[in-house]
Design an enzyme around this catalytic site. Structure first.
Site, PDB file in Angstrom:
ATOM      1  N   GLY A  46      48.062  39.274   7.627  1.00  0.00           N
ATOM      2  CA  GLY A  46      47.035  39.178   6.594  1.00  0.00           C
ATOM      3  C   GLY A  46      47.046  40.408   5.715  1.00  0.00           C
ATOM      4  N   GLN A  51      44.171  46.904   0.048  1.00  0.00           N
ATOM      5  CA  GLN A  51      45.461  47.385   0.556  1.00  0.00           C
ATOM      6  C   GLN A  51      46.535  47.416  -0.530  1.00  0.00           C
ATOM      7  OE1 GLN A  51      45.335  44.626   4.166  1.00  0.00           O
ATOM      8  NE2 GLN A  51      46.379  46.411   4.979  1.00  0.00           N
ATOM      9  N   CYS A  90      47.739  46.916  11.630  1.00  0.00           N
ATOM     10  CA  CYS A  90      47.379  46.778  10.217  1.00  0.00           C
ATOM     11  C   CYS A  90      48.537  47.298   9.374  1.00  0.00           C
ATOM     12  CB  CYS A  90      46.121  47.603   9.933  1.00  0.00           C
ATOM     13  SG  CYS A  90      45.597  47.589   8.215  1.00  0.00           S
ATOM     14  N   LEU A  91      48.855  46.590   8.300  1.00  0.00           N
ATOM     15  CA  LEU A  91      49.970  47.012   7.441  1.00  0.00           C
ATOM     16  C   LEU A  91      49.726  48.388   6.819  1.00  0.00           C
ATOM     17  CD1 LEU A  91      50.812  43.649   5.610  1.00  0.00           C
ATOM     18  CD2 LEU A  91      52.140  44.765   7.423  1.00  0.00           C
ATOM     19  N   HIS A 132      39.457  40.934  10.736  1.00  0.00           N
ATOM     20  CA  HIS A 132      40.138  42.176  10.322  1.00  0.00           C
ATOM     21  C   HIS A 132      40.170  42.288   8.790  1.00  0.00           C
ATOM     22  CE1 HIS A 132      43.506  45.235  10.779  1.00  0.00           C
ATOM     23  NE2 HIS A 132      43.621  44.882   9.522  1.00  0.00           N
ATOM     24  N   GLU A 133      40.551  41.200   8.133  1.00  0.00           N
ATOM     25  CA  GLU A 133      40.668  41.241   6.662  1.00  0.00           C
ATOM     26  C   GLU A 133      39.289  41.347   5.999  1.00  0.00           C
ATOM     27  OE1 GLU A 133      43.500  41.939   5.707  1.00  0.00           O
ATOM     28  OE2 GLU A 133      44.553  41.269   7.500  1.00  0.00           O
ATOM     29  N   HIS A 136      38.145  44.827   5.972  1.00  0.00           N
ATOM     30  CA  HIS A 136      38.769  45.605   4.883  1.00  0.00           C
ATOM     31  C   HIS A 136      37.926  45.518   3.601  1.00  0.00           C
ATOM     32  CE1 HIS A 136      42.617  47.230   6.122  1.00  0.00           C
ATOM     33  NE2 HIS A 136      43.016  46.085   6.637  1.00  0.00           N
TER      34      HIS A 136
HETATM   35 NI    NI Z   1      44.591  45.642   7.864  1.00  0.00          NI
END
Ligand code: NI
Length: 163
Positions: A46, A51, A90-91, A132-133, A136
């Site tokens: 995701g 991000q 997480c990216l 999670h998203e 963010h």
């Molecule tokens: Ni993330």
């Protein structure tokens, strides 16, 4: 479409809350398409707009295998059930893994890229990813919710599941 740079740990943008999307125009569609391409290139589960440096309530989630990513605009969790504790990454935090507890099932209400409202329910990994998203979009990164960090060894062996 274009692959955008993914913001990483230490950038303030990851800790700021996002504003709502009000214009469902070509510019939004371009951003979403870019986010989908960026997510695929990074092989992530995701991706949220902050991000890629945009403080708007938008995220894309690889929710259903073989299908195009789920696009959530101005999303809100309206129901949740149960709990699960598992490894999460997480990216924006490459090579960092943590043990995080999330609901087992969530239902989210959101708008699509044209502004049409819809609901989506997901379980297990999908529920984890939605939470999670959405975090963010509030400026909350997963480390804030981590019970503890996991080592590469624990992650690979799965030993954290036994404790
Ligand atoms: Ni993330």
């Amino acid at each position: 479409m274009a692959i955008r740079n993914i913001v990483t740990e230490g950038d303030d943008i990851l800790t700021k809350p996002c504003r709502k999307v009000e214009k469902f125009d070509a510019r939004l569609h371009q951003l979403i398409d870019d986010m989908i391409e960026t997510l695929a290139a990074a092989q992530g589960a995701g991706l949220a707009a902050p991000q890629v440096g945009v403080l708007r309530q938008i995220c894309v989630i690889d929710a259903v295998e073989g299908e195009a990513p789920l696009e959530l605009i101005n999303p809100e969790i309206i129901a949740q059930k149960g709990s699960q504790t598992d490894a999460e990454g997480c990216l924006s935090f490459p090579d960092q893994w943590a043990l995080v507890t999330r609901p087992m099932k969530v239902t989210v209400r959101a708008q699509d890229r044209y502004g049409k409202e819809f609901q989506f329910s997901g379980e297990e990994m999908t529920a984890r990813c939605i939470c999670h998203e959405l975090d963010h979009l509030q400026g909350t990164v997963f480390l804030k919710k981590a019970e503890r960090m996991l080592t590469q060894e624990e992650l690979e062996s799965g030993s954290y599941k036994e404790g």
